[in-house]
Structures are given as C-alpha cells and as structure tokens.
Write an enzyme that holds these catalytic residues in place. Structure first.
Site, short mmCIF file in Angstrom:
data_model
loop_
_atom_site.label_atom_id
_atom_site.label_comp_id
_atom_site.label_asym_id
_atom_site.label_seq_id
_atom_site.Cartn_x
_atom_site.Cartn_y
_atom_site.Cartn_z
N ASN A 8 0.87 -1.18 0.00
CA ASN A 8 0.00 0.00 0.00
C ASN A 8 0.90 1.23 0.00
O ASN A 8 1.53 1.55 1.00
CB ASN A 8 -0.89 -0.03 1.25
CG ASN A 8 -1.71 1.24 1.42
OD1 ASN A 8 -1.79 2.07 0.50
ND2 ASN A 8 -2.32 1.40 2.59
N TRP A 9 0.96 1.90 -1.14
CA TRP A 9 1.84 3.08 -1.24
C TRP A 9 1.29 4.29 -0.49
O TRP A 9 2.00 5.27 -0.30
CB TRP A 9 2.01 3.48 -2.71
CG TRP A 9 2.92 2.60 -3.50
CD1 TRP A 9 3.40 1.36 -3.16
CD2 TRP A 9 3.46 2.90 -4.80
NE1 TRP A 9 4.20 0.87 -4.16
CE2 TRP A 9 4.26 1.79 -5.18
CE3 TRP A 9 3.35 3.98 -5.67
CZ2 TRP A 9 4.94 1.75 -6.40
CZ3 TRP A 9 4.02 3.93 -6.88
CH2 TRP A 9 4.81 2.82 -7.23
N LYS A 10 0.02 4.24 -0.13
CA LYS A 10 -0.63 5.41 0.48
C LYS A 10 -0.44 6.61 -0.47
O LYS A 10 -0.35 6.41 -1.67
CB LYS A 10 -0.10 5.66 1.89
CG LYS A 10 -0.18 4.37 2.73
CD LYS A 10 0.05 4.56 4.19
CE LYS A 10 -0.08 3.20 4.90
NZ LYS A 10 0.05 3.30 6.35
N HIS A 92 -9.39 1.45 5.18
CA HIS A 92 -8.09 1.60 5.86
C HIS A 92 -8.25 2.54 7.05
O HIS A 92 -9.05 3.48 7.00
CB HIS A 92 -7.05 2.15 4.88
CG HIS A 92 -5.67 2.06 5.43
ND1 HIS A 92 -5.18 2.99 6.32
CD2 HIS A 92 -4.70 1.14 5.24
CE1 HIS A 92 -3.93 2.62 6.66
NE2 HIS A 92 -3.62 1.52 6.01
N GLU A 94 -6.60 4.90 8.03
CA GLU A 94 -6.40 6.32 7.68
C GLU A 94 -7.66 6.92 7.06
O GLU A 94 -7.95 8.10 7.24
CB GLU A 94 -5.18 6.47 6.75
CG GLU A 94 -3.89 6.22 7.53
CD GLU A 94 -2.78 5.57 6.73
OE1 GLU A 94 -2.84 5.57 5.49
OE2 GLU A 94 -1.83 5.04 7.36
N GLU A 161 -5.01 -4.80 10.80
CA GLU A 161 -3.98 -3.78 10.95
C GLU A 161 -4.21 -3.03 12.26
O GLU A 161 -4.94 -2.03 12.29
CB GLU A 161 -4.04 -2.77 9.80
CG GLU A 161 -3.84 -3.37 8.43
CD GLU A 161 -3.26 -2.36 7.44
OE1 GLU A 161 -2.18 -2.63 6.91
OE2 GLU A 161 -3.87 -1.29 7.23
N GLY A 167 2.92 2.18 10.85
CA GLY A 167 3.88 3.28 10.71
C GLY A 167 4.66 3.59 11.97
O GLY A 167 5.27 4.65 12.08
N SER A 206 3.89 -2.23 10.19
CA SER A 206 5.34 -2.28 10.37
C SER A 206 5.96 -3.61 9.95
O SER A 206 6.89 -4.09 10.60
CB SER A 206 5.71 -1.93 11.82
OG SER A 206 5.30 -0.61 12.12
N GLY A 227 2.98 -1.24 4.23
CA GLY A 227 2.94 0.19 3.94
C GLY A 227 4.31 0.70 3.57
O GLY A 227 4.80 0.50 2.45
N GLY A 228 4.97 1.34 4.53
CA GLY A 228 6.25 2.02 4.31
C GLY A 228 7.27 1.22 3.49
O GLY A 228 7.84 1.74 2.53
P1 13P Z 1 3.30 0.36 7.63
O1 13P Z 1 3.77 -0.93 6.98
O2 13P Z 1 4.01 1.56 7.13
O3 13P Z 1 3.25 0.24 9.12
O4 13P Z 1 1.79 0.57 7.14
C1 13P Z 1 0.86 -0.46 7.27
C2 13P Z 1 -0.36 -0.09 6.54
O5 13P Z 1 -1.11 0.78 6.95
C3 13P Z 1 -0.65 -0.80 5.29
O6 13P Z 1 -1.93 -0.53 4.83
#
Ligand code: 13P
Length: 245
Positions: A8-10, A92, A94, A161, A167, A206, A227-228
């Site tokens: 997930n690049w966000k 998500h 967010e 999640e 994050g 993470s 994510g990251g």
């Molecule tokens: P991180 O891997 O950056 O913690 O993000 C997880 C995430 O929200 C994937 O959708």
C-alpha cells in the site's frame, strides 16, 4: 491457500519515481508462489499495469461508495477496474481517521467493489487504548461482521492492521497477530461455515524483511499488507521472496 503480499503506497511518489520503481522492482523480483499486489495512487495504475512484471497485480487504495455520476473528486469501482485494478483496499484506518469512514460506508464500498469484479481488502484493527482496555476483540468483531454484511465468502480479504502497529516500527508479535487472526477465522467460519476457511486474513503494521518470517509462519496469517517498506522495491521484493519459501 495462496498467500497475498500487498503493498500500500498510500499517498506517496510522483510519476518519475513510479517509473524508477517499476525498473527497480522488475530487477529484484523473482517469480514466486505468492500472489503479489501493488496498490499505488490511482494516477499510476495504468502505467504500472503495463510496466511491472506481469505476475504483479494492481489494486486501488479506495473506491467510491457510489456508481459513476456527479460525485466530484471520487473514483468509482468501475473506473478502477477499467484501468486494471483487481483489488481495492477499503476501510483503511487512515480513511476511518481522516475521512470519517465507518463500517456501514465501508461495507457499501466493499459491496460495490465486488459487484464490479474487484476483490475488497477490508481493513480492521483496534487502537492502542482499545487494546489496553481489553476491547480489541470486541472492536474487531464488530468491524469484521459489519463490513462483510451481504458479502459472500471467500470473495474478500480481511487485513488485520492494529493501529498501534501502523507506521510505528512496532509490529504485532507473531503470537499477538495469530491470536487475532484465529479469532477472525472463527468469526468467519461461524458466519460462512466451510467457506470461511478460504478467506485470506492478512496482517499489516510495520512489516519488514527482518520481521516477516515468524509472522508468516503463523497458521492464520495468510499474507501481508505492507505500507512504508513497499515504497522501496528492493525491500518489498525481499518480503515477497521470504514469504514464497
Ligand atoms: P506500515 O507498513 O508503514 O506500518 O503501514 C501499514 C499499513 O497501513 C498498510 O496498509
């Protein structure tokens, strides 16, 4: 069941970086048994669908809760599908936090995605305060059952999640993840009988090449939503390779 490793690049990268990513990803990627998915921002999907290794699938990070029409700024499931999205993340944390999305809306999005041949990846998870108060399972139960309302199994994916792991660099311990994934499995088998066993439950929060192996070895951890680390093609490919072993 086939593992799903999704990135997930966000809201990250620009076109130039997207091109560099495709080149770098293809250099590091080795064919694997796992299903690989990249969910970039929508403007990049069309390009990536043509330039990433053909084994990689593309997904959206969200879809509108409406069919096409006068909804300025929104992207419908039909549009996402037409540029090559086979999956879409929905709900998500967010989106829940910054855009006020609730389970009812997320369920509408998941159903619309499904109607247009997109597999929804429904995100659930508790906050740190909810976990400390012993409410994690009650919260996740409500999210799973409300968000899957009127959806058939196994036509969706659940992404667990926990918010405290997103994050933060603090991933859930493998036993913590398995405890929640087994609980979600129980909910799904109660609701869908035998078909509940075929729903993939993936973990996000993470995930790194360094911590992914003990997590993926858990019985009910069927993949990751990264994510990251998914922004770095080399490190994302390391996770994919380790999960394919
Ligand atoms: P991180 O891997 O950056 O913690 O993000 C997880 C995430 O929200 C994937 O959708």
């Amino acid at each position: 069941m086939q593992r799903l490793i999704a990135g997930n690049w966000k809201m990250n990268k620009e076109m130039r970086q997207c091109k560099e990513y495709a080149e770098s990803f293809n250099a590091y990627f080795k064919e694997t048994m796992v299903e690989v998915l990249v969910c970039p921002p929508l403007p990049f999907v069309y390009y990536l669908a043509r330039h990433l290794h053909p084994l990689v699938k593309l997904g959206a990070q969200d879809v509108a809760a409406f069919e096409p029409g006068p909804y300025t700024g929104e992207i419908s499931a039909t549009m996402a599908r037409s540029v090559g999205c086979l999956y879409s993340i929905v709900g998500h944390s967010e989106r829940r936090k910054y855009f006020g999305e609730d389970d009812k809306l997320i369920n509408i999005k998941a159903r619309l995605a499904r109607q247009h041949a997109i597999t929804p990846i429904i995100c659930v998870g508790e906050t740190s305060a909810q976990r400390k108060a012993g409410k994690a399972k009650a919260i996740v139960k409500k999210q799973v059952l409300s968000c899957t309302n009127k959806l058939a199994a196994p036509s969706f994916v659940i992404a667990y999640e926990p918010l405290w792991a997103i994050g933060t660099g603090k991933n859930a311990a493998p036993e913590q993840a398995e405890d929640m994934h087994a609980f979600i499995r129980q909910l799904l088998t109660k609701k869908y009988k035998g078909k509940g066993k075929d729903v993939r439950i993936i973990y996000g929060g993470s995930v790194t090449p360094e911590n992914c192996v003990p997590l993926i070895r858990q019985k009910n951890v069927n993949g990751f939503l990264v994510g990251g680390v998914s922004l770095d093609a080399k490190r994302f490919c390391e996770i994919i390779a380790k999960c394919g072993m």
